[in-house]
Design an enzyme around this catalytic site. Structure first.
Site, PDB file in Angstrom:
ATOM      1  N   HIS A 208       0.853  -1.191   0.000  1.00 52.64           N
ATOM      2  CA  HIS A 208       0.000   0.000   0.000  1.00 52.64           C
ATOM      3  C   HIS A 208       0.881   1.230   0.000  1.00 52.64           C
ATOM      4  O   HIS A 208       1.834   1.332   0.772  1.00 52.64           O
ATOM      5  CB  HIS A 208      -0.932   0.009   1.210  1.00 52.64           C
ATOM      6  CG  HIS A 208      -2.055   0.989   1.086  1.00 52.64           C
ATOM      7  ND1 HIS A 208      -1.893   2.329   1.344  1.00 52.64           N
ATOM      8  CD2 HIS A 208      -3.340   0.834   0.702  1.00 52.64           C
ATOM      9  CE1 HIS A 208      -3.040   2.952   1.136  1.00 52.64           C
ATOM     10  NE2 HIS A 208      -3.937   2.067   0.752  1.00 52.64           N
ATOM     11  N   ASP A 242     -11.273  -6.921   4.888  1.00 51.50           N
ATOM     12  CA  ASP A 242     -11.317  -5.519   5.301  1.00 51.50           C
ATOM     13  C   ASP A 242     -10.266  -4.777   4.491  1.00 51.50           C
ATOM     14  O   ASP A 242      -9.064  -4.961   4.704  1.00 51.50           O
ATOM     15  CB  ASP A 242     -11.043  -5.382   6.795  1.00 51.50           C
ATOM     16  CG  ASP A 242     -12.119  -6.055   7.650  1.00 51.50           C
ATOM     17  OD1 ASP A 242     -13.295  -5.938   7.273  1.00 51.50           O
ATOM     18  OD2 ASP A 242     -11.760  -6.696   8.652  1.00 51.50           O
ATOM     19  N   LEU A 243     -10.703  -3.932   3.587  1.00 51.09           N
ATOM     20  CA  LEU A 243      -9.811  -3.307   2.621  1.00 51.09           C
ATOM     21  C   LEU A 243      -8.665  -2.570   3.298  1.00 51.09           C
ATOM     22  O   LEU A 243      -8.886  -1.668   4.107  1.00 51.09           O
ATOM     23  CB  LEU A 243     -10.604  -2.342   1.732  1.00 51.09           C
ATOM     24  CG  LEU A 243      -9.809  -1.658   0.609  1.00 51.09           C
ATOM     25  CD1 LEU A 243      -9.265  -2.679  -0.367  1.00 51.09           C
ATOM     26  CD2 LEU A 243     -10.688  -0.633  -0.107  1.00 51.09           C
ATOM     27  N   ASP A 244      -7.440  -2.965   2.964  1.00 49.16           N
ATOM     28  CA  ASP A 244      -6.207  -2.325   3.454  1.00 49.16           C
ATOM     29  C   ASP A 244      -6.085  -2.355   4.975  1.00 49.16           C
ATOM     30  O   ASP A 244      -5.402  -1.524   5.566  1.00 49.16           O
ATOM     31  CB  ASP A 244      -6.114  -0.874   2.960  1.00 49.16           C
ATOM     32  CG  ASP A 244      -5.947  -0.802   1.449  1.00 49.16           C
ATOM     33  OD1 ASP A 244      -5.352  -1.732   0.879  1.00 49.16           O
ATOM     34  OD2 ASP A 244      -6.408   0.176   0.848  1.00 49.16           O
ATOM     35  N   GLU A 245      -6.731  -3.319   5.621  1.00 40.74           N
ATOM     36  CA  GLU A 245      -6.659  -3.410   7.073  1.00 40.74           C
ATOM     37  C   GLU A 245      -6.162  -4.763   7.541  1.00 40.74           C
ATOM     38  O   GLU A 245      -6.325  -5.133   8.712  1.00 40.74           O
ATOM     39  CB  GLU A 245      -8.024  -3.089   7.695  1.00 40.74           C
ATOM     40  CG  GLU A 245      -8.470  -1.647   7.468  1.00 40.74           C
ATOM     41  CD  GLU A 245      -9.723  -1.294   8.252  1.00 40.74           C
ATOM     42  OE1 GLU A 245     -10.085  -2.073   9.152  1.00 40.74           O
ATOM     43  OE2 GLU A 245     -10.323  -0.244   7.968  1.00 40.74           O
TER      44      GLU A 245
END
Length: 299
Positions: A208, A242-245
């Site tokens: 990311h 969970d997007l980008d988590e």
């Protein structure tokens, strides 16, 4: 795969043919290390490296990574894994035992930006990334010449939110056909569906382009510039629904100041992304990571 890389992997397999790696997570209690050591001693195994961590003051979980050497391990490894189940049950262990000679097969997903893909390929070519990069999958043709120059199959699958189901069905078929162990999203600019992620738990690594959880979403460098940030960074993490988590594996940063415009910040950011992703993938391939809920223990 080029002949030179084949030789590198063959040399690695020969060098580590008698090595094993044990990763354990369990409730902390007396006797864990003693029991594991006695078990390995029964097979005349020598402990080469051992790293441990306990959250005892915070709740009582114990983590350990042990690398061991055992003569004629290729003939003994299934017996060792089967026999270890008794100890694992006794201590309520979440565990896995892997063998470095069994080189993991990797698929890389990419889009138009190729800096992370190039870094992985160069690390692989130099022998610093021990894996079999079996295939590169992309929703653009941009990377074909680069990838095929390394002797790696390149598969173009058009992917967008309009045809996501069909695209992922084709991708999953490729992953199955190539017997993939690890999936690396090297700036792959598509969101994966829950079904895709659930089919590969703790096997998908993403990079990311910000120091999560800051500046999640689109145009992070523009937003960072507008806020006048003094640090920019990158985060490599496992992919969850969970997007980008997902659990963070590695992060890094560099200082910037008012003289850095958006393009300079992007250039610096790409450099950070390359090294952060390469380190995260390397640690995964070397079995140095234990996932603990939404965190990681990296030995």
């Amino acid at each position: 795969m080029t002949r030179e890389i084949e030789k590198q992997l063959s040399a690695h397999q020969e060098q580590y043919k008698n090595r094993g790696i044990l990763l354990v997570r369990c409730p902390d209690q007396p006797g864990i290390i003693a029991a594991v050591s006695r078990f390995l001693f029964q097979y005349s195994a020598n402990i080469i490296d051992s790293s441990q961590y306990s959250t005892n003051p915070e709740g009582g979980d114990f983590f350990i990574r042990i690398e061991f050497a055992c003569e004629d391990l290729q003939q003994k490894k299934e017996e060792i894994k089967t026999s270890f189940k008794a100890i694992a049950e006794n201590f309520s262990m979440d565990w896995k035992m892997n063998f470095p000679s069994e080189v993991k097969r990797t698929a890389i997903f990419a889009s138009k930006e190729l800096h992370c893909l190039r870094e992985l390929l160069f690390e692989w070519q130099s022998g610093d990334l021990i894996t079999d990069i079996a295939v590169v999958v992309s929703n653009h043709e941009t990377a074909r010449e680069l990838v095929e120059g390394f002797g790696i199959p390149f598969v173009h699958i058009q992917a967008s939110k309009e045809n996501r189901s069909e695209a992922e069905a084709a991708q999953l078929k490729i992953l199955q056909d190539y017997e993939i162990d690890v999936i690396v999203l090297a700036r792959y600019m598509q969101i994966l569906t829950p079904a895709f992620v659930e089919a590969h738990p703790k096997q998908i690594i993403n990079i990311h382009h910000s120091f999560l959880p800051a500046f999640v979403g689109a145009r992070p460098y523009d937003r960072a510039y507008q806020r006048g940030v003094k640090l920019i960074g990158a985060t490599a993490h496992y992919v969850t629904n969970d997007l980008d988590e997902g659990p963070i594996i590695e992060q890094d940063i560099e200082r910037v100041n008012h003289r850095d415009n958006i393009e300079n910040m992007k250039k610096i950011g790409r450099s950070i992304e390359r090294r952060v992703l390469a380190r995260a993938v390397k640690w995964h391939l070397e079995d140095r990571i234990i996932v603990d809920g939404n965190k990681t223990i990296v030995f």
